[in-house]
Structures are given as structure tokens and as C-alpha cells.
Design an enzyme around this catalytic site. Structure first.
Site, short mmCIF file in Angstrom:
data_model
loop_
_atom_site.label_atom_id
_atom_site.label_comp_id
_atom_site.label_asym_id
_atom_site.label_seq_id
_atom_site.Cartn_x
_atom_site.Cartn_y
_atom_site.Cartn_z
N HIS A 138 0.77 -1.14 -0.13
CA HIS A 138 0.14 0.17 -0.05
C HIS A 138 1.00 1.25 -0.12
CE1 HIS A 138 -2.15 -3.35 2.05
NE2 HIS A 138 -3.13 -2.78 1.41
S1 FES Z 1 1.49 -0.69 3.41
FE1 FES Z 1 -0.11 -1.82 3.66
S2 FES Z 1 0.96 -3.69 4.26
FE2 FES Z 1 2.62 -2.47 3.87
#
Ligand code: FES
Length: 246
Positions: free
Chosen positions: A211
Site C-alpha cells: 500500500h
Molecule cells: S503498506 Fe500496507 S501492508 Fe505495507
């Protein structure tokens, strides 16, 4: 002597020899029977015939009431020998029972205790001499990845000079390392648990592609959804070139 009343006189005349029989017929009858018994006994003519047939009258004719003989099963050696044998049997059975109970408890404890591979993973020893400066190594500890970074002097300076007070999870670099050149932390993203990629991201540390979280060279969260810095596990340096994690 005063004369008797006319009624009493008539009774006495009617029963001159047996006055009680006349007054109480039941008493008189029992007296008569007793007398007859005495006469029969004294004359040897008493009737000895039993009044009912007893089932136990003759034990020899009734095998169910016979007590069996155990003479053939009795020991010929005497009571002392029997007791010795009994003590031996009781002691032997006690020993067997104790051995069985010990084995059962021991098996239970062995099954319930941690297995050898789990114990081996509780602590991991890493030879630091094999990690060159400026390189990352990933090891497995308790099923999780652990990052070991041999930091350069520039990386150490950058980590220490960062204004950490305003970070999302404020923490100075000195609280995250025991030796400035060795950065050791869990390789698990604090957002949702992905494994970040080393030597990447906007801050020269780690980048989580899941993410888009960015960590700096001290493992602190700097950008993206990660709420916390990468966790630092328990570790120690038993020797200069060795680290024990766990
Ligand atoms: S940014 Fe979501 S799991 Fe690492």
C-alpha cells in the site's frame, strides 16, 4: 365358723374334689395336659415323633448344605511361606504400577513440551562478520523475517540527524539500536503485515509495495499508511561479531 351363703354352699357340693376346674375351665384343661405329659414321660411312652419335616434335618442327604473341603488346596509349606509369596506379589505389582505411571506421565510431559524445532527457533545466533557494510540480510526467527542492516557511517549520520520529534511514531535512532552500525528489526510492515523491500523508497530505507509505506534508514515510518515504525526485537551481542536474537 360363720355359715356360708346358700349359693356358695351349693357350688361346693357340686365340686367337692376339683373346685378350680369348675371355676376356670381353661386352667383346668392345661393342668390336665401337664399331668398327662408327666405320666407319659415317667412311663417312657412319650411320643418323640417330630411335628414337621425340616429341610436341614439330615445334612448328609442334602448336598447343597454341605461345606466343601479345601484340604487339597491348602499349602503344605505353612503360613510363613504363603506370606512371603504374598509380599513378593504385592511388591512386584507395586513396582510395575509405579513404572507404568512414571512412563505415562513422562510421555505426557514430553508431548506437551515444545518440540526441538520450536526451541531451536526461540533464539537465533547470527555471525555478523559475514555481513558487509551497506548490506542487508534477512533471517527467519519464530516464523517471521528479521532485517539486519550493516549501516554505513553516512547512514548512521542521516538516521541520527533526522528530526524525529515530528514523525508519525516519534523515536530517536539511539532508542532503536544498541550499536549504531547494526540496525536489527522485524521485517513486517506495521500497516497490514507485508514484507517491505530493502534499499528502496523515498527515504533510502525500506518500501512496502502493498500500500506504499516508506521507512527510513532507521526503520521509522515516514510516508504511506503504516502507523508505526518497524518493530525492534529482543537481541544481544554476546561477542563483537555475533548477535543473538530472541
Ligand atoms: S503498506 Fe500496507 S501492508 Fe505495507
Amino acid at each position: 365358723m360363720a355359715p356360708l351363703p346358700s349359693r356358695a354352699s351349693s357350688l361346693l357340693r357340686a365340686c367337692p374334689r376339683r373346685p378350680l376346674q369348675c371355676l376356670n375351665p381353661a386352667f383346668a384343661t392345661s393342668q390336665q395336659r401337664t399331668k398327662a405329659d408327666v405320666v407319659e414321660r415317667s412311663s417312657g411312652q412319650y411320643d418323640q415323633t417330630p411335628r414337621f419335616e425340616s429341610p436341614f434335618k439330615n445334612k448328609d442327604d442334602n448336598p447343597t448344605t454341605k461345606i466343601p473341603s479345601f484340604a487339597n488346596y491348602m499349602s503344605k509349606k505353612g503360613e510363613t511361606s504363603n506370606k512371603t509369596f504374598q509380599y513378593f506379589m504385592v511388591g512386584g505389582m507395586g513396582l510395575l504400577t509405579a513404572a507404568g505411571a512414571k512412563a505415562t506421565v513422562q510421555d505426557f510431559l514430553v508431548n506437551m513440551s515444545a518440540s526441538a524445532d520450536v526451541l531451536a527457533q526461540a533464539k537465533v545466533e547470527v555471525d555478523l562478520a559475514a555481513i558487509p557494510e551497506g548490506k542487508n540480510v534477512i533471517i527467519k526467527w519464530r516464523g517471521k523475517p528479521v532485517f539486519i542492516r550493516h549501516r554505513t557511517a553516512d547512514e548512521i549520520k542521516e538516521a541520527e540527524d533526522t528530526k524525529w520529534e515530528n514523525l508519525r511514531d516519534p523515536q530517536p535512532d539511539s532508542d532503536r539500536v544498541k550499536k549504531p552500525e547494526w540496525l536489527i528489526m522485524l521485517g513486517v510492515c506495521t500497516h497490514l503485515g507485508c514484507v517491505p523491500i530493502g534499499e528502496s523508497g523515498d527515504f533510502g530505507g525500506w518500501f512496502c509495495p502493498c500500500h506504499g509505506s516508506h521507512y527510513d534508514i532507521s526503520g521509522r515510518a515516514r510516508k504511506g499508511p503504516a502507523p508505526l515504525n518497524l518493530a525492534v526485537p529482543e537481541y544481544d551481542f554476546p561477542e563483537d561479531e555475533k548477535v543473538v536474537i530472541g
